[in-house]
Design a protein around this motif. Structure first.
Motif, short mmCIF file in Angstrom:
data_model
loop_
_atom_site.label_atom_id
_atom_site.label_comp_id
_atom_site.label_asym_id
_atom_site.label_seq_id
_atom_site.Cartn_x
_atom_site.Cartn_y
_atom_site.Cartn_z
N CYS A 64 -0.42 0.20 5.99
CA CYS A 64 -0.09 1.62 5.97
C CYS A 64 -1.30 2.51 5.72
O CYS A 64 -1.25 3.72 5.96
CB CYS A 64 0.98 1.89 4.90
SG CYS A 64 0.46 1.53 3.21
N GLY A 65 -2.41 1.93 5.23
CA GLY A 65 -3.62 2.71 4.99
C GLY A 65 -3.60 3.52 3.72
O GLY A 65 -4.54 4.27 3.45
N ARG A 66 -2.58 3.38 2.91
CA ARG A 66 -2.43 4.20 1.70
C ARG A 66 -3.09 3.55 0.49
O ARG A 66 -3.18 2.33 0.38
CB ARG A 66 -0.96 4.45 1.44
CG ARG A 66 -0.33 5.24 2.60
CD ARG A 66 1.09 5.54 2.36
NE ARG A 66 1.16 6.67 1.43
CZ ARG A 66 2.30 7.26 1.10
NH1 ARG A 66 3.43 6.84 1.61
NH2 ARG A 66 2.30 8.26 0.26
N PHE A 67 -3.52 4.42 -0.44
CA PHE A 67 -4.06 3.97 -1.71
C PHE A 67 -2.91 3.74 -2.69
O PHE A 67 -1.92 4.48 -2.66
CB PHE A 67 -5.01 5.00 -2.30
CG PHE A 67 -6.35 5.05 -1.63
CD1 PHE A 67 -7.36 4.19 -2.02
CD2 PHE A 67 -6.59 5.94 -0.60
CE1 PHE A 67 -8.60 4.23 -1.40
CE2 PHE A 67 -7.82 5.98 0.03
CZ PHE A 67 -8.83 5.13 -0.38
N PHE A 68 -3.06 2.75 -3.54
CA PHE A 68 -2.09 2.50 -4.60
C PHE A 68 -2.84 1.93 -5.80
O PHE A 68 -4.02 1.60 -5.72
CB PHE A 68 -0.97 1.55 -4.13
CG PHE A 68 -1.45 0.18 -3.73
CD1 PHE A 68 -1.50 -0.86 -4.64
CD2 PHE A 68 -1.85 -0.07 -2.43
CE1 PHE A 68 -1.93 -2.12 -4.28
CE2 PHE A 68 -2.28 -1.33 -2.04
CZ PHE A 68 -2.33 -2.36 -2.96
N ASN A 69 -2.16 1.85 -6.93
CA ASN A 69 -2.77 1.32 -8.14
C ASN A 69 -2.18 -0.04 -8.46
O ASN A 69 -1.07 -0.37 -8.02
CB ASN A 69 -2.53 2.27 -9.32
CG ASN A 69 -3.24 3.59 -9.13
OD1 ASN A 69 -4.33 3.65 -8.56
ND2 ASN A 69 -2.65 4.67 -9.59
N THR A 81 1.24 -6.06 -11.73
CA THR A 81 2.12 -5.14 -11.00
C THR A 81 1.28 -4.25 -10.10
O THR A 81 0.07 -4.14 -10.29
CB THR A 81 2.96 -4.27 -11.97
OG1 THR A 81 3.97 -3.59 -11.24
CG2 THR A 81 2.11 -3.25 -12.71
N THR A 82 1.93 -3.65 -9.13
CA THR A 82 1.32 -2.60 -8.31
C THR A 82 2.28 -1.42 -8.34
O THR A 82 3.48 -1.59 -8.53
CB THR A 82 1.10 -3.06 -6.85
OG1 THR A 82 2.35 -3.42 -6.27
CG2 THR A 82 0.13 -4.22 -6.77
N TYR A 83 1.73 -0.21 -8.16
CA TYR A 83 2.56 0.99 -8.20
C TYR A 83 1.90 2.09 -7.39
O TYR A 83 0.70 2.07 -7.15
CB TYR A 83 2.83 1.43 -9.64
CG TYR A 83 1.59 1.62 -10.50
CD1 TYR A 83 1.10 2.89 -10.76
CD2 TYR A 83 0.92 0.54 -11.04
CE1 TYR A 83 -0.02 3.08 -11.54
CE2 TYR A 83 -0.20 0.71 -11.82
CZ TYR A 83 -0.67 1.98 -12.08
OH TYR A 83 -1.79 2.17 -12.85
N LYS A 84 2.71 3.04 -6.95
CA LYS A 84 2.24 4.10 -6.06
C LYS A 84 1.22 5.00 -6.75
O LYS A 84 1.31 5.24 -7.96
CB LYS A 84 3.42 4.92 -5.56
CG LYS A 84 4.34 4.11 -4.66
CD LYS A 84 5.52 4.91 -4.19
CE LYS A 84 6.39 4.05 -3.28
NZ LYS A 84 7.56 4.79 -2.81
N ALA A 85 0.27 5.49 -5.97
CA ALA A 85 -0.73 6.44 -6.47
C ALA A 85 0.01 7.68 -7.00
O ALA A 85 0.99 8.13 -6.41
CB ALA A 85 -1.69 6.83 -5.37
N GLY A 86 -0.46 8.20 -8.12
CA GLY A 86 0.16 9.36 -8.73
C GLY A 86 1.22 9.01 -9.76
O GLY A 86 1.62 9.85 -10.55
N ALA A 87 1.70 7.78 -9.74
CA ALA A 87 2.68 7.34 -10.74
C ALA A 87 1.96 7.09 -12.07
O ALA A 87 0.77 6.77 -12.08
CB ALA A 87 3.37 6.06 -10.27
N PRO A 88 2.67 7.25 -13.18
CA PRO A 88 2.01 7.00 -14.48
C PRO A 88 1.67 5.52 -14.65
O PRO A 88 2.26 4.65 -14.01
CB PRO A 88 3.05 7.45 -15.50
CG PRO A 88 4.35 7.45 -14.79
CD PRO A 88 4.05 7.67 -13.33
#
Length: 100
Positions: A64-69, A81-88
């Motif tokens: 998808c080309g998206r950044f995540f944490n 774990t992995t989680y969406k960028a901008g999530a705490p």
């Protein structure tokens, strides 16, 4: 081989699909031109080098080309774990069962 879960695509894929993008949750200075050389150096280059759970930023390069944490244990190289960028940030105590 490391397997990494993309929280956007909802797929767990080999590490070759992804690119490491450094430490997560680094906040850019509000007024960069007001920073001293030492403050700017610290922002650009000084990062945590923890032994154990570490917050990192990744990009699903060949998807998808998206950044995540992600939270990755630097000792075992296991992704907690992995989680969406901008999530705490997720609570480490919940992820590891250890009190920090």
């Amino acid at each position: 081989m490391l397997l990494i879960h993309c929280p956007y695509c909802e797929e767990t894929l080999p590490e070759a699909e992804f690119a490491h993008a450094g430490q997560a949750h680094i906040i850019r200075p509000e007024n960069p031109s007001a920073q001293t050389d030492e403050e700017w150096e610290s922002f650009l280059f000084i990062r945590s080098n923890v032994k154990g759970p570490h917050y990192e930023r990744w990009r699903h390069l060949h998807g998808c080309g998206r950044f995540f944490n992600a939270v990755r244990d630097t000792v075992s190289d296991r992704f907690l774990t992995t989680y969406k960028a901008g999530a705490p940030r997720p609570d480490l105590e919940t992820l590891t069962g250890e009190v920090k």
